[in-house]
Design a protein around this motif. Sequence first.
Motif, PDB file in Angstrom:
ATOM      1  N   GLN A 227      -5.158   5.940 -10.692  1.00  0.00           N
ATOM      2  CA  GLN A 227      -5.036   6.886 -11.801  1.00  0.00           C
ATOM      3  C   GLN A 227      -3.802   7.769 -11.636  1.00  0.00           C
ATOM      4  N   PHE A 228      -3.553   8.187 -10.407  1.00  0.00           N
ATOM      5  CA  PHE A 228      -2.401   9.049 -10.114  1.00  0.00           C
ATOM      6  C   PHE A 228      -1.104   8.386 -10.553  1.00  0.00           C
ATOM      7  N   PHE A 229      -0.871   7.154 -10.114  1.00  0.00           N
ATOM      8  CA  PHE A 229       0.375   6.471 -10.444  1.00  0.00           C
ATOM      9  C   PHE A 229       0.436   6.064 -11.911  1.00  0.00           C
ATOM     10  N   THR A 230      -0.696   5.650 -12.472  1.00  0.00           N
ATOM     11  CA  THR A 230      -0.711   5.217 -13.876  1.00  0.00           C
ATOM     12  C   THR A 230      -0.400   6.372 -14.815  1.00  0.00           C
ATOM     13  N   GLU A 231      -1.050   7.520 -14.577  1.00  0.00           N
ATOM     14  CA  GLU A 231      -0.895   8.646 -15.498  1.00  0.00           C
ATOM     15  C   GLU A 231       0.408   9.404 -15.286  1.00  0.00           C
ATOM     16  N   LEU A 232       0.782   9.634 -14.050  1.00  0.00           N
ATOM     17  CA  LEU A 232       1.945  10.471 -13.776  1.00  0.00           C
ATOM     18  C   LEU A 232       3.255   9.688 -13.784  1.00  0.00           C
ATOM     19  N   LEU A 233       3.218   8.426 -13.338  1.00  0.00           N
ATOM     20  CA  LEU A 233       4.454   7.670 -13.182  1.00  0.00           C
ATOM     21  C   LEU A 233       4.500   6.394 -14.027  1.00  0.00           C
ATOM     22  N   LYS A 234       3.445   6.166 -14.816  1.00  0.00           N
ATOM     23  CA  LYS A 234       3.376   4.961 -15.654  1.00  0.00           C
ATOM     24  C   LYS A 234       3.590   3.696 -14.818  1.00  0.00           C
ATOM     25  N   GLN A 235       2.977   3.694 -13.657  1.00  0.00           N
ATOM     26  CA  GLN A 235       3.177   2.625 -12.688  1.00  0.00           C
ATOM     27  C   GLN A 235       1.832   1.955 -12.404  1.00  0.00           C
ATOM     28  N   GLU A 236       1.703   0.672 -12.735  1.00  0.00           N
ATOM     29  CA  GLU A 236       0.429  -0.024 -12.601  1.00  0.00           C
ATOM     30  C   GLU A 236       0.224  -0.640 -11.224  1.00  0.00           C
ATOM     31  N   ASN A 237       1.317  -0.894 -10.510  1.00  0.00           N
ATOM     32  CA  ASN A 237       1.228  -1.584  -9.227  1.00  0.00           C
ATOM     33  C   ASN A 237       2.109  -0.915  -8.183  1.00  0.00           C
ATOM     34  N   SER A 238       1.705  -1.062  -6.937  1.00  0.00           N
ATOM     35  CA  SER A 238       2.503  -0.543  -5.834  1.00  0.00           C
ATOM     36  C   SER A 238       3.842  -1.269  -5.766  1.00  0.00           C
ATOM     37  N   VAL A 239       4.886  -0.559  -5.405  1.00  0.00           N
ATOM     38  CA  VAL A 239       6.221  -1.152  -5.329  1.00  0.00           C
ATOM     39  C   VAL A 239       6.423  -1.963  -4.056  1.00  0.00           C
ATOM     40  N   THR A 240       5.519  -1.829  -3.103  1.00  0.00           N
ATOM     41  CA  THR A 240       5.632  -2.550  -1.844  1.00  0.00           C
ATOM     42  C   THR A 240       4.250  -2.631  -1.216  1.00  0.00           C
ATOM     43  N   ASP A 241       4.152  -3.240  -0.049  1.00  0.00           N
ATOM     44  CA  ASP A 241       2.928  -3.163   0.740  1.00  0.00           C
ATOM     45  C   ASP A 241       3.302  -2.735   2.154  1.00  0.00           C
ATOM     46  N   ALA A 242       2.306  -2.490   2.975  1.00  0.00           N
ATOM     47  CA  ALA A 242       2.567  -1.930   4.303  1.00  0.00           C
ATOM     48  C   ALA A 242       3.382  -2.884   5.174  1.00  0.00           C
ATOM     49  N   LYS A 243       3.073  -4.172   5.078  1.00  0.00           N
ATOM     50  CA  LYS A 243       3.790  -5.157   5.905  1.00  0.00           C
ATOM     51  C   LYS A 243       5.264  -5.198   5.548  1.00  0.00           C
ATOM     52  N   GLU A 244       5.548  -5.222   4.252  1.00  0.00           N
ATOM     53  CA  GLU A 244       6.947  -5.234   3.814  1.00  0.00           C
ATOM     54  C   GLU A 244       7.659  -3.952   4.231  1.00  0.00           C
ATOM     55  N   PHE A 245       6.980  -2.840   4.050  1.00  0.00           N
ATOM     56  CA  PHE A 245       7.582  -1.547   4.405  1.00  0.00           C
ATOM     57  C   PHE A 245       7.965  -1.510   5.880  1.00  0.00           C
ATOM     58  N   LEU A 246       7.058  -1.909   6.741  1.00  0.00           N
ATOM     59  CA  LEU A 246       7.363  -1.906   8.175  1.00  0.00           C
ATOM     60  C   LEU A 246       8.482  -2.871   8.517  1.00  0.00           C
ATOM     61  N   SER A 247       8.592  -3.951   7.764  1.00  0.00           N
ATOM     62  CA  SER A 247       9.634  -4.943   8.060  1.00  0.00           C
ATOM     63  C   SER A 247      11.034  -4.362   7.898  1.00  0.00           C
ATOM     64  N   TYR A 248      11.185  -3.351   7.053  1.00  0.00           N
ATOM     65  CA  TYR A 248      12.496  -2.736   6.863  1.00  0.00           C
ATOM     66  C   TYR A 248      12.995  -2.052   8.142  1.00  0.00           C
TER      67      TYR A 248
END
Length: 407
Positions: A227-248
């Motif tokens: 709800q937080f991302f949908t209402e405030l940022l119009k974002q339906e899905n996460s831009v990444t996941d934890a595995k991808e984030f750590l890979s950076y």
Amino acid sequence: MQIISPNYILTPDVLLTEQSIAFDKTIQKIAPLEELQKEFPQAEHIQLEKNSLLMPGLINAHVHIEFSANKNHLSYGDFLNWLYSVIENREDLINGCDLSCMDKAIDMMLTNGITSFGAISSHAMDLEACANAKQNVVFFNELIGSQASMADALFTDFLSRLDASKTIQRENFHPAVAIHSPYSVHPILVKKALEIVKNEKLKLTAHFMESQAEREWLDSSSGDFKQFFTELLKQENSVTDAKEFLSYFEGYETLLTHAVETNEEELETIKRNKHTIIHCPISNRLLGNKTLNIKALNDKNIRWIVATDGLSSNYKLDLFEEMKISLFMHSSAPLLKFAQELIKGVTINAADALGLNAGEIKEGKNADMIILDLNNTPNDELAIHLLLHRYNISKVFINGKLEKGTL
């Protein structure tokens, strides 16, 4: 050159007696007083009171100075309620903390024996206060923004703040970079920032796996963050996941704050890359999050350190208080051994994680030292008593200069 003679020295690995320290900006030699006076005949001698304990200055690796105006603005007990209250009160908090407010927070840390700190700076409003601080400062310019359409503007602002921090020329002020979190920073921004970090060999930190909401959002774009991302940022899905984030961060040692929701695979990645976990027990409790599984970190030989977080999720900036709370939260940990680990987590291990020549009473290290007034002769359980009794800190030396107390 000065020579200081306490009753006891905690290094922090060993308790020494009948030893004195010769120092200028750094610790030159540790030896009996007579030997030091022969080698340094012109040095001023400082004889401390009975039951005085000298130990390394404390290092607070993660603190948000800009939000130091908070007293009762924010809602505690649940992470999402707290986050909404931050957004609702953001202007009041930021506008309510002027230079004197931030100076007060920094002075609070000094009074509590904190000789170095890592400032997580979201807006650079704290740059002047941190530049003028008596402590050693690692100034983490924070990057935030999950919307690709805003990436260029957000990165330009980040670069401007990073460049401004690089203009600070004073000794022991270190510009650095913070990636806010995997859910709040678009991969485009993360990659661009890490290119700078790696090219310039800057220290790097990020919030990681602080809440159940973060866990669910990164895993399946569901849960309380939906709800937080949908209402405030119009974002339906996460831009990444934890595995991808750590890979950076592969191959680049990073300080990851909180990490209370990490899973086994993520811990293996953290171990392999020699990342450090920053443990903020009071903040985790106030925001309704889990307690860090330190046993799991120890089993994998993952380094962890202790920090206060900011006054937006704490009631004081006091590492002795933080350690005491952690001591009671981890009720199954061996009491004495855990107390000793906590002390290392605000001294030698924190210094190593931040790349500071401090955190240890050892020849060649910066003369960052605090003097505690004990009640009586310490025993083998000194580490426990240091956390329980909160002894008076009568003197604080930073880079050999007396910054608190009198001689």
